[in-house]
Design an enzyme around this catalytic site. Sequence first.
Site, short mmCIF file in Angstrom:
data_model
loop_
_atom_site.label_atom_id
_atom_site.label_comp_id
_atom_site.label_asym_id
_atom_site.label_seq_id
_atom_site.Cartn_x
_atom_site.Cartn_y
_atom_site.Cartn_z
N GLY A 158 0.80 -1.22 0.00
CA GLY A 158 0.00 0.00 0.00
C GLY A 158 0.83 1.27 0.00
CB SER A 159 3.98 2.24 1.50
OG SER A 159 3.30 2.10 2.73
CB SER A 209 7.48 2.35 5.73
OG SER A 209 7.20 1.21 6.52
CG PHE A 212 10.02 4.11 9.15
CD1 PHE A 212 9.53 4.88 8.10
CD2 PHE A 212 11.39 4.14 9.40
CE1 PHE A 212 10.38 5.65 7.31
CE2 PHE A 212 12.25 4.91 8.62
CZ PHE A 212 11.73 5.67 7.58
CB THR A 213 9.12 -2.33 11.17
OG1 THR A 213 7.77 -2.64 10.81
CG2 THR A 213 9.12 -1.48 12.44
CB THR A 214 8.09 -2.73 5.56
OG1 THR A 214 6.85 -2.49 6.22
CG2 THR A 214 7.88 -3.71 4.43
CD GLU A 216 9.67 -6.59 1.59
OE1 GLU A 216 9.53 -6.10 2.74
OE2 GLU A 216 9.05 -7.59 1.20
N GLY A 271 -2.87 0.17 5.15
CA GLY A 271 -1.86 0.35 4.08
C GLY A 271 -2.50 0.44 2.70
NE ARG A 272 -6.42 -4.54 2.66
CZ ARG A 272 -5.94 -4.92 3.85
NH1 ARG A 272 -4.64 -4.78 4.10
NH2 ARG A 272 -6.72 -5.44 4.76
CD GLN A 353 -1.72 -3.56 -0.78
OE1 GLN A 353 -1.79 -2.50 -1.37
NE2 GLN A 353 -1.07 -3.70 0.36
CD GLU A 357 -2.21 -6.69 2.23
OE1 GLU A 357 -1.18 -7.20 1.73
OE2 GLU A 357 -2.23 -5.54 2.68
CG HIS A 388 -4.46 -8.58 -29.50
ND1 HIS A 388 -4.68 -9.09 -30.76
CD2 HIS A 388 -5.12 -7.39 -29.46
CE1 HIS A 388 -5.42 -8.24 -31.46
NE2 HIS A 388 -5.69 -7.20 -30.68
O1 LIG Z 1 3.68 0.69 4.92
P1 LIG Z 1 4.35 -0.49 5.51
O2 LIG Z 1 4.19 -0.55 6.99
O3 LIG Z 1 5.80 -0.53 5.11
O4 LIG Z 1 3.65 -1.79 4.95
C1 LIG Z 1 3.64 -2.10 3.59
C2 LIG Z 1 2.63 -3.14 3.23
O5 LIG Z 1 2.85 -4.34 3.94
C3 LIG Z 1 1.62 -4.95 4.30
O6 LIG Z 1 1.47 -4.81 5.68
C4 LIG Z 1 1.58 -6.40 3.97
O7 LIG Z 1 1.77 -6.64 2.62
C5 LIG Z 1 0.58 -4.13 3.55
O8 LIG Z 1 -0.67 -4.16 4.13
C6 LIG Z 1 1.19 -2.79 3.52
O9 LIG Z 1 0.60 -2.01 2.53
#
Ligand SMILES: O=P(O)(O)OC[C@H]1O[C@](O)(CO)[C@@H](O)[C@@H]1O
Length: 547
Positions: A158-159, A209, A212-214, A216, A271-272, A353, A357, A388
């Site tokens: 969602g971010s 985020s 702020f712990t994700t 990736e 998030g979404r 998503q 989700e 196509h």
């Molecule tokens: O914004 P964040 O906390 O980094 O999370 C990112 C995404 O990860 C999720 O928690 C799981 O995919 C989503 O709901 C969210 O959009």
Amino acid sequence: MPATAHASWNKLQQLYESNKDSLTLEQLFAKDPQRFEKLSTEFKGKYTDANVFLDYSKNLVNEDILNALFSLVKEANVEKLRDEMYSGEHINTSEGRAVLHTALRNVSGELNQQEEGVADVPKVLQHMKEFSNAIRDESWKGYTGKPIKNVVNIGIGGSDLGPVMVTEALKHYVKRDIAFHFVSNIDGTHIAEVLKACDPENTLFIVASKTFTTQETITNATTSRDWFLESAKDKKHVAKHFVALSTNTKAVTEFGIDEKNMFQFWDWVGGRYSLWSAIGLSIAIAIGYENFHQLLGGAHDIDLHFKNTPIEQNLPVLMAVLGIWYNDFYGAQTHAILPYDQYMHKFADYFQQGDMESNGKYITKGGQHVDYQTGPIIWGQAGTNGQHAFYQLIHQGTKLIPCDFIFPVETHNPIGDHHRILLSNALAQPEALAFGKDEEQVKKELGAQASNETLVKSKVFPGNKPTNTIVCQKITPATLGALIALYEHKIFVQGAIWDINSFDQMGVELGKVLAKSILPKLHGEGDTKDLSSSTAGLVNYFLSHAK
Ligand SMILES: O=P(O)(O)OC[C@H]1O[C@](O)(CO)[C@@H](O)[C@@H]1O
């Protein structure tokens, strides 16, 4: 209460059994010349130019079925749940949170919403306005005094998906002398390729985020900060080149981003459902704050429509119950979203998503295992490319795939006859899906070759494939906002009927946790005894081949 416990669910089951072999779109239209007038409705924004016309006449429904679907909405207390959502009750029960994305776009103030943070929404919007204006008018300078020419949004799910989808869908409005980049994947290739196109002196990183712990996002942000500091050297320059969009002030400041460069939002923004919040900063920079405000306004107009319109004419309700009819009674597994507008090519990705989700859940709010189908698989792509690629299966495959066709009357790029050709396709496909082509017609067309039975059969189109057609005047910021909110509320209605919590996402956790425990093993640390022989074998294969 589980969906199957409602009297109308049984009624719908009976209606399905008694109609499934006889109900055809051909007959439904033949019987009622007014069908289109009766089964189509238009929404017009109160505060914006947003408009959405929905033709749902090409659906396998008659009056009895529609009435039973509306009864289901009433028995499931959807209207009460909607009002609870709007008023800030904690309807996200598993996380104990309100669900108030509608408060982020309450531009008229008509919705009365109480929750900590709601009163601060205008303050954050003002901050976004000032900041986006400063980037756009070049008064915000990088550490060597140069204006910003690259904006990199780092976020995932969602971010990321909202900003990506909207900046594509509204590309017509995007400031072209700034390049917008979106980095989401942990795969180093994603950030590496973006950084190759950027110059540290004129690049702004937006770290988006909620938590702020994700993993990736924080990994990509750290790599970007290292890249930036290789040139800028002094950490004090980070303030001019990194901003954060988050609910987590502590983690943001620990990362080294100045609190005054943080754009706040709140735990009641899922998030979404967050593109309307500070997460929309890259959108505001790209299209300008006034257009961002229009986007919010169009969504708000749908919020009011959803709140104030009787369910029989309520667009999100109509789309939701039709979806349930196919998902739960016809056994359709998927739903395709097919915008005939190149700018909207990410719309289906976004709602993968948004929908999956939200409604990919098997436990009811009461903790029971559902005994019915919940969220469909969402997919699609922009027309005519899809024609196509996968339309063959929609027309003649063995699966029922309800589709939404979306197109604007006006294009932003009126070149030659392109738009009318595009729209002739957008109209032809639902027509062909609904009415098909029978054997007699095929034989007539084949002439002498009609004796080839296999050829005849392969050219028959069974028809009777349901579609919605959604028409807008033009994909403006307000209309796009309305379209997004329309689908959001459709998802809400379906979740309410299925009695699931559409606002948590427990299902993404397990894989994340396991990845954390596998990471040290890929560095050769610890053993693999806790893993299955398959995964342990793959870890060992990796270790023996890694260079
Ligand atoms: O914004 P964040 O906390 O980094 O999370 C990112 C995404 O990860 C999720 O928690 C799981 O995919 C989503 O709901 C969210 O959009």
